[in-house]
Design an enzyme around this catalytic site. Structure first.
Site, PDB file in Angstrom:
ATOM      1  N   ARG A   1     -40.226 -54.386 -19.469  1.00  0.00           N
ATOM      2  CA  ARG A   1     -41.527 -53.887 -19.932  1.00  0.00           C
ATOM      3  C   ARG A   1     -42.480 -53.786 -18.739  1.00  0.00           C
ATOM      4  O   ARG A   1     -42.984 -54.795 -18.256  1.00  0.00           O
ATOM      5  CB  ARG A   1     -42.125 -54.787 -21.018  1.00  0.00           C
ATOM      6  CG  ARG A   1     -43.507 -54.318 -21.457  1.00  0.00           C
ATOM      7  CD  ARG A   1     -43.939 -54.825 -22.824  1.00  0.00           C
ATOM      8  NE  ARG A   1     -44.215 -56.244 -22.858  1.00  0.00           N
ATOM      9  CZ  ARG A   1     -44.839 -56.854 -23.882  1.00  0.00           C
ATOM     10  NH1 ARG A   1     -45.221 -56.143 -24.936  1.00  0.00           N
ATOM     11  NH2 ARG A   1     -45.033 -58.152 -23.865  1.00  0.00           N
TER      12      ARG A   1
ATOM     13  N   ASP B   1     -49.796 -65.059 -25.483  1.00  0.00           N
ATOM     14  CA  ASP B   1     -49.753 -64.179 -24.334  1.00  0.00           C
ATOM     15  C   ASP B   1     -51.049 -63.393 -24.283  1.00  0.00           C
ATOM     16  O   ASP B   1     -52.006 -63.701 -25.009  1.00  0.00           O
ATOM     17  CB  ASP B   1     -48.512 -63.282 -24.352  1.00  0.00           C
ATOM     18  CG  ASP B   1     -48.520 -62.264 -25.504  1.00  0.00           C
ATOM     19  OD1 ASP B   1     -49.544 -62.147 -26.214  1.00  0.00           O
ATOM     20  OD2 ASP B   1     -47.496 -61.581 -25.672  1.00  0.00           O
TER      21      ASP B   1
END
Length: 530
Positions: free
Chosen positions: A163, A447
């Site tokens: 990612r 996160d």
């Protein structure tokens, strides 16, 4: 072209293996072709936000109705290593996580240079080295306690899917013709140059998760980047495969179009639930109480707007032969509190059961201990089948009003919820500024996306005159008082660093309490980072 690229970050051991002339040449070629378009599409985001703030609404695009109505087109068939995706694990690319994720029993590892990572120069380059070493089977790791970690046999390892950072982020340590490089193109180019052929030699390929996409035009730009890179490296077009995270509300209205733009390189869509909630808050932050969500821990995937979003995602993907991937189970099991585990694991199982029953082909977990739970649930639905793409969901009919039914979300805003947002945001920002992007807080893996929800909710509550269910009107003064009180509690935790928390409070104040709204906390935070 590599001579036009200037590296301003410090040179570490083996960095030249990643910052090779081939990688820098590819990065320059990508910037030449796409740099101006990237700037234009980021400007389009800002114009779209201004329109929404002025009262406009989102809807399905009339100019692409023919694509949505055309039942004939399909995405590319599944690529090697991506046929069965029933469990995917996410995490940053440090050496320990690389080994543990690949060995976890998950089918796919999302190797994260984005929300579970902080973009310190060392993290970005050493993460690329860890992926290269993993493919070469030369990676190992020994913990401070002396425990050694090594890779299982290749046929037992998860497939790596990288990612890169979103289009909005720069890489300030790389300049092209004196201007900062795109973080997205940097992460993509460095991985392609160092590891694409290694992936192909393993019988798989270079695969990616695409973050923060807001339109099919941005997906088209990625597709062009894929073709440029494949041609540059003499790799056949169509080798790259990408899964797009539908984690912004504008993208939810363009799922068909995003699949179409990437169809030669497409592997599916993912329901990125946490960033999706952040996007709902951000896009409609000035639109009054009908667009105010309850506190983040009260918002579940059974809320009408979230059900509409996930049902439409499954239906859209399967109609086009693409995979539909479910959302994150962020619970972190505790070895010291069985009661907490029992309750939380029951919620994880319930969540994955709903996703599997809805037709998702797999789902995400944040911790290796959750892999067996997710796998068991999907095994029960899939049986011997690798996926359920054949399940078409003709029962689903989602309107624009359904996707925007934020006011129908059950739940309130309490003092405990406000305090939780403050505490989580402060703890996460302190860790982020220290170089850690995936942080266990209150038994959840937090996160950047969850921190964004926390701080943006507070901004929205202040600016929409929200009164707590059990307390006062949410004002700057109230939040500032609670910051001081929560900081006292945090200071009692092990490893408290007063200077680092001073930085976190300053950053939090900037992104949660200022009159203007910061589009992403990572933008001002990155400027505070060396």
């Amino acid at each position: 072209m590599a001579e036009r690229v200037e590296i301003t970050g410090p040179a570490g051991e083996r960095y030249v293996e990643i910052l090779s002339p081939k990688a820098l040449g590819l990065l320059a070629a990508l910037h030449d072709a796409l740099g101006d378009r990237r700037a234009e599409l980021l400007a389009l985001r800002r114009r779209r936000q201004a329109e929404l703030s002025a009262g406009a609404m989102l809807d399905f695009l009339p100019e692409t109705a023919h694509l949505r109505q055309d039942a004939s087109w399909q995405v590319a068939p599944p690529a090697p290593g991506l046929v069965d995706r029933r469990v995917e694990i996410t995490g940053p690319t440090d050496a320990a996580m690389t080994i543990n994720a690949l060995n976890s029993g998950a089918k796919v590892w999302l190797a994260d240079f984005e929300d579970a990572n902080t973009p310190r120069w060392e993290n970005m380059i050493e993460g690329q080295l860890n992926l290269k070493d993993a493919l070469d089977r030369t990676i190992d790791f020994t913990s401070e306690e002396g425990k050694s970690y090594a890779l299982d046999p290749d046929d037992a390892l998860a497939t790596i899917v990288v990612r890169p950072r979103g289009w909005h982020l720069d890489e300030k340590h790389i300049l092209i013709d004196g201007r900062r490089a795109s973080g997205s193109l940097t992460d993509f180019a460095l991985y392609m140059a160092a590891s694409a052929q290694r992936q192909l030699d393993k019988g798989k390929g270079p695969y990616f998760y695409l973050a923060k996409t807001e339109s099919h035009l941005e997906a088209r730009m990625w597709n062009d980047a894929f073709n440029i890179a494949q041609d540059f490296l003499a790799i056949p077009r169509g080798t790259i495969r990408a899964t797009v995270l539908i984690e912004t509300i504008p993208a939810a209205f363009e799922m068909d179009e995003i699949l179409y733009e990437l169809r030669e390189h497409c592997a599916g869509l993912n329901a990125g639930r946490w960033d999706y909630l952040f996007s709902l808050i951000k896009k409609f932050r000035t639109r009054g109480r009908d667009f105010v969500l309850p506190e983040r821990n009260a918002v579940t995937m059974t809320a009408p707007a979230m059900r509409a979003y996930t049902d439409l995602l499954v239906q859209t993907c399967h109609k086009r032969g693409a995979f539909a991937l479910g959302g994150m189970a962020a619970f972190i099991p505790s070895r010291r509190d069985p009661a907490v585990n029992e309750i939380a694991l029951a919620k994880v199982r319930e969540d994955k059961t709903r996703e599997a029953g809805d037709g998702f082909d797999g789902s995400w977990v944040a911790h290796p201990d959750l892999v067996p739970v997710c796998r068991e649930v999907f095994d029960g639905v899939l049986g011997a089948n690798p996926n359920q793409v054949g399940r078409q969901r003709p029962d689903v009919s989602v309107t624009s009003a359904d996707l925007l039914a934020i006011a129908k979300t059950a739940g309130g805003v309490t003092e405990a919820g406000l305090r939780n947002n403050i505490s989580v945001a402060l703890q996460y920002l302190a860790a982020w500024l220290g170089g850690t992007g995936a942080v266990a807080i209150f038994n959840l893996m937090e996160d950047a996306a969850t921190a964004e929800i926390a701080r943006s909710q507070i901004w929205q509550w202040i600016h929409n005159d929200v009164i707590l269910d059990d307390g006062p009107l949410v004002t700057k003064d109230v939040v500032e008082r609670m910051i001081d009180e929560e900081l006292v509690k945090i200071s009692e935790l092990a490893g408290f660093d007063a200077a680092r928390y001073g930085q976190a409070v300053a950053l939090f104040t900037e992104v949660a309490l200022a009159d203007s709204f910061a589009e992403f906390f990572t933008l001002p935070a990155y400027e505070r980072m060396p």
